[in-house]
Design a protein around this motif. Structure first.
Motif, PDB file in Angstrom:
ATOM      1  N   LEU A   1       0.937  -1.053  -0.036  1.00  0.00           N
ATOM      2  CA  LEU A   1      -0.109   0.043  -0.049  1.00  0.00           C
ATOM      3  C   LEU A   1       0.889   1.307  -0.012  1.00  0.00           C
ATOM      4  O   LEU A   1       0.505   2.211  -0.551  1.00  0.00           O
TER       5      LEU A   1
ATOM      6  N   LEU B   1      -7.625   2.300  -5.274  1.00  0.00           N
ATOM      7  CA  LEU B   1      -7.074   2.176  -3.704  1.00  0.00           C
ATOM      8  C   LEU B   1      -6.932   3.481  -3.285  1.00  0.00           C
ATOM      9  O   LEU B   1      -6.812   3.322  -2.029  1.00  0.00           O
TER      10      LEU B   1
ATOM     11  N   VAL C   1      -9.264   3.823  -0.314  1.00  0.00           N
ATOM     12  CA  VAL C   1      -8.706   2.966   0.667  1.00  0.00           C
ATOM     13  C   VAL C   1      -7.692   3.220   1.634  1.00  0.00           C
ATOM     14  O   VAL C   1      -7.716   3.345   2.815  1.00  0.00           O
TER      15      VAL C   1
END
Length: 208
Positions: free
Chosen positions: A26, A90, A93
């Motif tokens: 990430l 993402l 997120v």
């Protein structure tokens, strides 16, 4: 490549963690939200990651459809990594994870690395409206594309074009914004953030 490890659970959260749950994945996404990056640039802005782990994660992310690798045309002729549409999904997120992690920031530790552009995502959460915003800090400059839905959402260094607004602030104020201790509107009203520019976005920020 070896098969991807899996939790083997029929649950969307578990499936998502199969893809992005490995250490560094990430944070690589965080860096690539700035647009295409060379391997050396990624390694420089991910202090603590080994070259082997970074190479492995990038291969995994390409296999899983999060990134692509392409060669720049001459005279650059270097390979760059960039997010696919699936990888860019993402962003919310990471935004939610960052908001959840605000109470964990606390005071900066002597061992903590920092890059100016790491403040881009928390600042994006605080910005409303759309436009190109340049942010000037003691430790450097970065720019954010407020309201962007495609392409890079931020970048290191000055804005690539005339910004709609320029925010000038010191690092302690930026840290307070990142920790959720200080709303952006309050920081502007108190003079801790100076807003310059004549665009609707700049006026909106000054009048909020």
């Amino acid at each position: 490549m070896p098969p991807r490890r899996s939790y083997d659970q029929y649950c969307s959260a578990a499936r998502a963690l199969d893809v992005v749950g490995d250490r560094w994945t990430l944070l690589i996404v965080r860096e690539l939200l700035a647009g295409p990056r060379r391997y050396t640039d990624l390694h420089a802005d991910l202090p603590g990651v080994s070259t082997d782990v970074l190479a492995s994660r990038l291969k995994d992310m390409e296999r899983d459809g999060l990134t692509t690798r392409r060669r720049l045309p001459p005279p650059g002729a270097a390979y760059v990594y960039e997010l696919t549409a699936r990888g860019r999904e993402l962003l919310p997120v990471l935004q939610a994870l960052g908001a959840w992690g605000e109470p964990e920031l606390g005071e900066r530790r002597p061992t903590d690395a920092v890059r100016a552009h790491w403040f881009a995502l928390p600042l994006l959460r605080a910005l409303e409206g759309e436009g190109l915003v340049e942010v000037r800090l003691d430790e450097g400059r970065f720019h954010v594309h407020a309201g962007a839905t495609d392409g890079p959402v931020y970048g290191d260094g000055p804005a690539p074009a005339d910004p709609d607004a320029v925010l000038t602030l010191d690092t302690p104020t930026c840290v307070a914004l990142s920790r959720g201790d200080l709303p952006l509107t309050e920081a502007i009203r108190d003079g801790r953030v100076e807003v310059t520019g004549d665009s609707p976005l700049a006026k909106q920020l000054r009048e909020a």
